[in-house]
Design an enzyme around this catalytic site. Structure first.
Site, short mmCIF file in Angstrom:
data_model
loop_
_atom_site.label_atom_id
_atom_site.label_comp_id
_atom_site.label_asym_id
_atom_site.label_seq_id
_atom_site.Cartn_x
_atom_site.Cartn_y
_atom_site.Cartn_z
N CYS A 381 30.95 52.33 29.05
CA CYS A 381 30.81 53.02 30.26
C CYS A 381 31.64 52.63 31.40
O CYS A 381 33.01 52.91 31.25
CB CYS A 381 29.29 52.98 30.93
SG CYS A 381 28.77 54.31 31.97
N HIS A 507 27.06 54.89 26.04
CA HIS A 507 26.16 53.55 25.82
C HIS A 507 25.74 53.69 24.17
O HIS A 507 24.46 53.69 23.87
CB HIS A 507 24.95 53.69 26.79
CG HIS A 507 25.25 53.77 28.04
ND1 HIS A 507 25.37 52.38 28.89
CD2 HIS A 507 25.61 54.42 29.05
CE1 HIS A 507 25.59 52.61 29.97
NE2 HIS A 507 25.99 53.87 30.11
N GLU A 509 24.61 50.83 22.85
CA GLU A 509 23.67 49.89 22.75
C GLU A 509 22.26 50.31 22.72
O GLU A 509 21.11 49.87 22.40
CB GLU A 509 23.74 48.94 24.06
CG GLU A 509 23.24 49.29 25.25
CD GLU A 509 24.28 49.94 26.15
OE1 GLU A 509 24.36 50.17 27.51
OE2 GLU A 509 25.35 50.56 25.54
#
Length: 555
Positions: A381, A507, A509
């Site tokens: 990001c 993102h 994650e």
């Protein structure tokens, strides 16, 4: 009819209700029970999207674009529960919904009150998850018993068992049994008081899970059981885990928690199968490699701000049979002391997201060092945007290049506001949010990691790469490895002649699990392992030459 489990917490905050709730969900799923999970938060914000990471930790984004509590990350990592915007409600959302109904005249002139209107709204959002394909709904109540903010939620779940029948509800209370070092003993009184507060409002816990530093003796368990009015077998010890949070489900299973739940709710269940979880912990305990990763962030001193980042690195370590030693580094420290000193000796550099100008130049400098020294670098990001700024300044030779988020008058706005954001004034829930498709290009590191040309990843941002600079970047060796399907938005950038330099606008994650590491995190840690091996071999070669040279001189 779906059964319901309510998880409450007492004595102190941050006991780990989210992790415990997720572990309960995992145990039930591993017994063939279909689970849905939900968190009810007592704060008045509509969602955590506008809250500081220092106050609330990371904002966890779902596929549907919901900005939710970080505990939903635990739910997704531990279970297969389908999470949507109905999986996280706040006091703000509950009151907002009731007020909208009142304005529409839905209450027929009645005085709108906490009981029954607010509590009815809370019960209605719990009922939403009890769909035909769900066996058990697990609802975690945020906050601590005794907090004024939590009272409407506790009252609602008290009423809930009257509505659906007590045989269809089970109350789990997570509490703290502190150890007083000076006295050399555990103290059960805080747990007694916490349960007493619950019982005062009409909730009798069925199971107590006791967080503790020291093992709880049978005598103390008997005392807790007697004063809290629960069977001794329902007093479950949850001792602090020094090694890994992934030990928690195994610990709860060893204390017979899943059997207690199955019996009390009369659930049809298979035998518990935790083989995959045991294998996972085996990989963690017996790594073949050790790598050091610097996470250069704006909120590095607050671990929960990058909770999913750290978990994803652990997952990638499991996938690579590597122990990942994570070192959070404040980006402002790099601004003061320089990247060469602060980042010396690391096998990989990860630059995560964030908001605001503070620490930006430290991130840019960390990326420069990783690019020039050929250290594996992963930008996420804002990390991708800083990578673009660094490349523009130092490779494309565009002095003053920046993002318009931080410098509205930059001569080279390589990062700029999304077109769709130009007219937006409200901050909450207005970013580019949720799952969006990305197409990957041939011969890219990203495609090599994913193994497929099209992927869906979750987003949370307002700014993007400025397409006016694409050609110039490409001419200097930047690969645009992933874009939106219509090619209008840059999603992945890579430095073509670098061992592993990948930065993404989304993102990743949020889609990593301990049993299935995200492909990009797995690729990044694999590159860090290669870097560590090469660094170690290079040091041995140098030491060997030095030793040989010494022998020659002595001869």
């Amino acid at each position: 009819m779906a059964k319901h489990i309510f998880v409450t917490g007492g004595v102190v905050s941050s006991l780990g209700k989210g992790l415990t709730s997720a572990s309960v969900g995992l145990l039930l799923e591993q017994r063939g029970i279909r689970v849905r999970m939900q968190k009810l938060d007592p704060y008045i914000n509509v969602d955590p999207g506008t809250m500081s990471p220092y106050q609330h930790g990371e904002v966890y984004v779902l596929d549907d674009g919901s900005e939710t509590d970080l505990d939903l990350g635990h739910y997704e990592r531990f279970t297969h529960s389908k999470l949507t915007r109905d999986s996280n409600y706040t006091t703000g959302q509950i009151y907002q919904s009731v007020i909208h109904k009142e304005r529409r005249g839905e209450f027929l002139g009645k005085t709108v009150q906490v009981i029954p209107h607010i509590t009815n709204e809370i019960k209605s959002v719990i009922h939403k998850l009890a769909e035909p394909d769900v066996d058990v709904v697990i609802t975690e109540i945020g906050g601590t018993v005794g907090d004024i903010e939590s009272q409407p939620f506790l009252e609602a779940i008290r009423q809930f068992s009257l509505d659906v029948g007590k045989e269809n509800c089970l109350y789990i209370h997570l509490t703290l049994v502190p150890y007083l070092k000076a006295a050399g003993e555990l103290k059960t009184k805080p747990t007694q008081h916490s349960v007493g507060q619950l019982r005062e409002i009409g909730i009798q816990p069925d199971i107590l899970i006791c967080r503790t530093e020291q093992s709880i003796s049978r005598e103390d368990r008997e005392k807790i059981a007697l004063f809290c009015n629960v069977p001794i077998d329902a007093v479950i010890e949850e001792k602090d885990k020094d090694f890994s949070i992934y030990e928690v489900p195994l610990s709860l299973a060893n204390n017979n928690l899943d059997n207690l739940i199955v019996e009390q709710l009369a659930l049809a269940a298979a035998e518990l199968d935790l083989d995959q979880w045991h294998d996972l912990l085996g990989s963690l305990r017996n790594p073949e490699h050790e790598v050091s990763i610097a996470v250069v962030g704006k909120y590095a001193e607050h671990r929960d701000a990058y909770k999913s980042i750290y978990e994803s690195l652990d997952h990638a370590g499991i996938a690579n049979r590597a122990q990942v030693c994570i070192q959070p580094i404040q980006s402002e420290t790099i601004e003061r002391e320089g990247p060469e000193r602060v980042l010396a000796g690391f096998d990989g550099v990860l630059v995560p997201g964030g908001f605001g100008e503070r620490g930006i130049e430290g991130k840019v400098e960390a990326i420069r060092l990783a690019r020039e020294k050929r250290i594996p670098m992963f930008g996420i990001c804002l990390g991708m945007q800083c990578a673009a700024v660094e490349f523009a300044r130092n490779v494309c030779q565009l002095p003053g290049a920046h993002s318009t988020e931080f410098d509205k008058n930059t001569p080279h706005p390589v990062i700029c506001l999304l077109d769709e954001q130009q007219t937006i004034t409200d901050k909450g829930g207005t970013m580019r949010l949720g799952s969006q498709p990305t197409k990957l290009v041939v011969d890219s590191k990203a495609l090599e990691c994913y193994g497929q040309e099209s992927v869906d990843e979750r987003h949370r941002h307002r700014y993007e790469f400025n397409n006016a600079y694409r050609q110039q970047f490409s001419a200097h060796g930047m690969r645009f490895a992933g874009t939106s399907p219509d090619d209008s938005l840059v999603e992945v950038i890579e430095v073509a002649d670098h061992p592993w330099f990948v930065a993404v606008q989304y993102h990743p994650e949020f889609k990593s699990k301990p049993t299935g590491a995200h492909p990009l995190f797995a690729g990044f840690v694999a590159a860090a392992v290669e870097h560590q091996i090469a660094r170690t071999e290079g040091r041995k070669d140098r030491e060997g030459k030095t030793a040989a040279g010494g022998r020659s001189r002595n001869g």
